[in-house]
Write a protein that holds these residues in place. Structure first.
Motif, PDB file in Angstrom:
ATOM      1  N   TRP A   3      44.584  14.215 -27.836  1.00 31.56           N
ATOM      2  CA  TRP A   3      43.234  14.326 -28.383  1.00 31.56           C
ATOM      3  C   TRP A   3      43.308  14.673 -29.863  1.00 31.56           C
ATOM      4  N   GLN A   4      42.341  14.213 -30.631  1.00 32.44           N
ATOM      5  CA  GLN A   4      42.275  14.572 -32.036  1.00 32.44           C
ATOM      6  C   GLN A   4      42.190  16.096 -32.179  1.00 32.44           C
TER       7      GLN A   4
ATOM      8  N   LEU B 211      35.755   7.176 -23.517  1.00 28.01           N
ATOM      9  CA  LEU B 211      34.313   7.268 -23.337  1.00 28.01           C
ATOM     10  C   LEU B 211      34.041   7.759 -21.923  1.00 28.01           C
TER      11      LEU B 211
ATOM     12  N   SER C 254      39.851   5.904 -28.261  1.00 23.81           N
ATOM     13  CA  SER C 254      39.061   7.014 -27.746  1.00 23.81           C
ATOM     14  C   SER C 254      38.829   6.839 -26.258  1.00 23.81           C
TER      15      SER C 254
ATOM     16  N   GLU D 174      32.045  10.549 -26.322  1.00 16.66           N
ATOM     17  CA  GLU D 174      33.281   9.933 -26.798  1.00 16.66           C
ATOM     18  C   GLU D 174      34.191  11.021 -27.364  1.00 16.66           C
ATOM     19  N   ILE D 175      35.424  11.055 -26.876  1.00 14.87           N
ATOM     20  CA  ILE D 175      36.421  11.985 -27.413  1.00 14.87           C
ATOM     21  C   ILE D 175      37.569  11.152 -27.964  1.00 14.87           C
ATOM     22  N   GLY D 176      37.872  11.323 -29.241  1.00 18.23           N
ATOM     23  CA  GLY D 176      38.868  10.500 -29.907  1.00 18.23           C
ATOM     24  C   GLY D 176      40.287  11.022 -29.771  1.00 18.23           C
ATOM     25  N   TYR D 177      41.234  10.088 -29.879  1.00 19.90           N
ATOM     26  CA  TYR D 177      42.651  10.432 -29.909  1.00 19.90           C
ATOM     27  C   TYR D 177      43.114  10.519 -31.362  1.00 19.90           C
TER      28      TYR D 177
ATOM     29  N   LEU E  55      30.936  15.977 -31.594  1.00 22.59           N
ATOM     30  CA  LEU E  55      31.433  14.744 -30.999  1.00 22.59           C
ATOM     31  C   LEU E  55      30.319  13.710 -30.959  1.00 22.59           C
ATOM     32  N   ARG E  56      30.694  12.464 -30.723  1.00 21.61           N
ATOM     33  CA  ARG E  56      29.697  11.398 -30.595  1.00 21.61           C
ATOM     34  C   ARG E  56      29.137  11.434 -29.183  1.00 21.61           C
TER      35      ARG E  56
ATOM     36  N   GLY F 111      42.288   8.264 -34.674  1.00 25.28           N
ATOM     37  CA  GLY F 111      40.936   7.725 -34.649  1.00 25.28           C
ATOM     38  C   GLY F 111      40.812   6.281 -34.232  1.00 25.28           C
TER      39      GLY F 111
ATOM     40  N   ASN G 244      38.880   1.297 -30.630  1.00 30.34           N
ATOM     41  CA  ASN G 244      37.602   1.404 -31.336  1.00 30.34           C
ATOM     42  C   ASN G 244      37.297   0.207 -32.218  1.00 30.34           C
TER      43      ASN G 244
END
Length: 460
Positions: free
Chosen positions: A247-248, A303, A301, A292-295, A280-281, A298, A443
């Motif tokens: 995860w980011q 969803l 991700s 959405e959680i990004g790795y 977060l988005r 970027g 993405n």
């Protein structure tokens, strides 16, 4: 009459189960088609040479993607195959979702394996496969798009591990068309390995499964079930995917605590649940929430899509398609979100047999020993030796924890002869305490690499 079988095998590092498909629909008439160009050179016999050492897909000189240091994919051609794969993936998922419990599949893996087979199909067989797979453009354009996308997804500057490996396992005494071998190697980096299906079908099955296991960091085991490789098998086309991304911003392990998860309206279980509050988005609309959680980096991700109703996941699955997911992603906005998501691992013991489902979708000729036309792969003088698809197997795995995500998939086709910060706002709540869906996406192209359903995080 013994017709050689082309058995497609699909395995993925997300998880799925297995079944057998032995149905052969009645023959259908075929009409001439120009879907595939005729071979331009003589067929070549497979010789028992050592297995090629290069297994992961290399960026071929004419199919490599041009991407910057960020690993972004800008060329339109690289998005075409991603779009086609997603359309096919949602069509197939509508048939897979009838399975109870946790599900994980890799539409990217299945599409790649079947597209390799399609590259050698001709006539009505090619037309049917093209329609079911939603492939657009000439065969050359499709292969170029797939090759560029695969190279871009494996861009070495990305701070995640993503590997795509393709291989053809061919009977050493059988003659294959050289243009097919050349095109699949150029586009998919798929070398041909000579094997002995005739005298050693079971050791060959074990060999193919070992290769898949190696490519997926031992996450996909026993992709091809015992007894499915026969002495009249002639070719197995295999795709394997492996994904490992942090995860980011990782979850704090100290905040992970047991919380109730409502398996259904009347049953709940305590499951290990991760917690964080972050920007977060997120979007809430139409009876669902999406997050959405990004790795790291970027480019990719996960969803999460959560229905408002505890028992709403079935209706949600019925309503989703590629367009609705794209609209949902477009609606995501940065927002402070209080997140509670369970840790989960989906690791099925058996492969999923997709033959029946693919035929229900319209891919009937390819599975019919009397009507299948794969003469672009092999064009033997005797019609008794022609190829058809006997089965397609798929198996996937996914594991989500505080650090990130590990996922893998493999697919095999067996052939036998016959933004700016907004104003202060209310903290949104995303508590995945009942069944939800997940999608691991690229993405830039929107390509869905893995997706599935978490019905019970405590079940593996």
């Amino acid at each position: 009459m013994t017709i050689r079988r082309l058995a497609p095998l699909v395995a993925s590092l997300l998880g799925v189960g297995a079944a057998h498909c032995n149905s052969n629909p009645p023959p259908e008439s075929q009409t001439p088609s120009t879907a595939q160009p005729p071979p331009s050179s003589e067929p070549v016999a497979v010789t028992p040479t050592p297995a090629p050492s290069a297994s992961a897909m290399p960026p071929a000189s004419d199919t490599s993607a041009s991407s910057g240091a960020s690993g972004s994919i800008s060329a339109e051609i690289t998005t075409r195959f991603a779009h086609d794969s997603n359309l096919f993936g949602f069509d197939l998922y509508q048939r897979v979702r009838t399975q109870k419990g946790n599900i994980v599949v890799s539409p990217a893996s299945i599409t790649t394996a079947l597209t390799m087979a399609w590259a050698g199909a001709k006539g009505d067989t090619a037309d049917q496969m093209r329609k079911v797979l939603h492939l657009e453009g000439t065969p050359q354009e499709v292969l170029q798009s797939a090759g560029k996308l695969s190279s871009a997804l494996q861009e070495p500057t990305r701070p995640i591990k993503f590997r795509i490996a393709n291989r053809l396992f061919g009977e050493k005494t059988y003659k294959f068309e050289s243009p097919f071998l050349e095109s699949t190697k150029a586009a998919f980096g798929a070398p041909l390995e000579a094997v002995d299906f005739i005298k050693a079908p079971e050791p060959t099955r074990v060999r193919i499964n070992a290769w898949v296991e190696e490519q997926t960091e031992k996450r996909i085991k026993d992709l091809i079930p015992a007894g499915t490789i026969k002495p009249d098998s002639r070719l197995v086309l295999v795709n394997a995917l492996y994904f490992l991304g942090d995860w980011q911003t990782p979850f704090d392990k100290e905040k992970t605590k047991p919380s109730p998860f409502h398996v259904n309206a009347t049953t709940k279980k305590d499951v290990s649940t991760m917690r964080r509050e972050d920007r977060l988005r997120f979007v809430q609309q139409d009876g669902l929430k999406a997050l959405e959680i990004g790795y790291k980096g970027g480019q990719m991700s996960m969803l999460f899509v959560l229905p408002d109703k505890v028992d709403g996941v079935e209706a949600l699955e019925k309503s989703l398609d590629n367009g609705k997911i794209a609209d949902l992603v477009s609606a995501l906005k940065p927002q402070t979100v209080n997140v509670e998501v369970p840790k989960f691992e989906i690791n099925p013991s058996a492969s999923l047999a997709l033959g029946d489902r693919l035929q229900e979708m319209g891919m009937t000729l390819a599975f019919n020993r009397r009507t299948a036309d794969f003469t672009g792969i092999a064009n033997p003088p005797s019609p008794d030796d022609k190829l058809y698809i006997s089965q397609v197997f798929h198996k996937a795995f996914v594991k989500v924890d505080e650090k990130g995500t590990e996922a893998a998939a493999a697919s095999a086709v067996v052939m036998m002869r016959a933004t700016a910060m907004p104003m202060p706002e209310k903290v949104a709540q995303f508590h995945a305490d009942h069944p939800f869906l997940f999608f691991i996406r690229d993405n830039a192209t929107g390509m869905i690499l893995f997706n599935g359903r978490v019905a019970d995080p405590s079940a593996k």
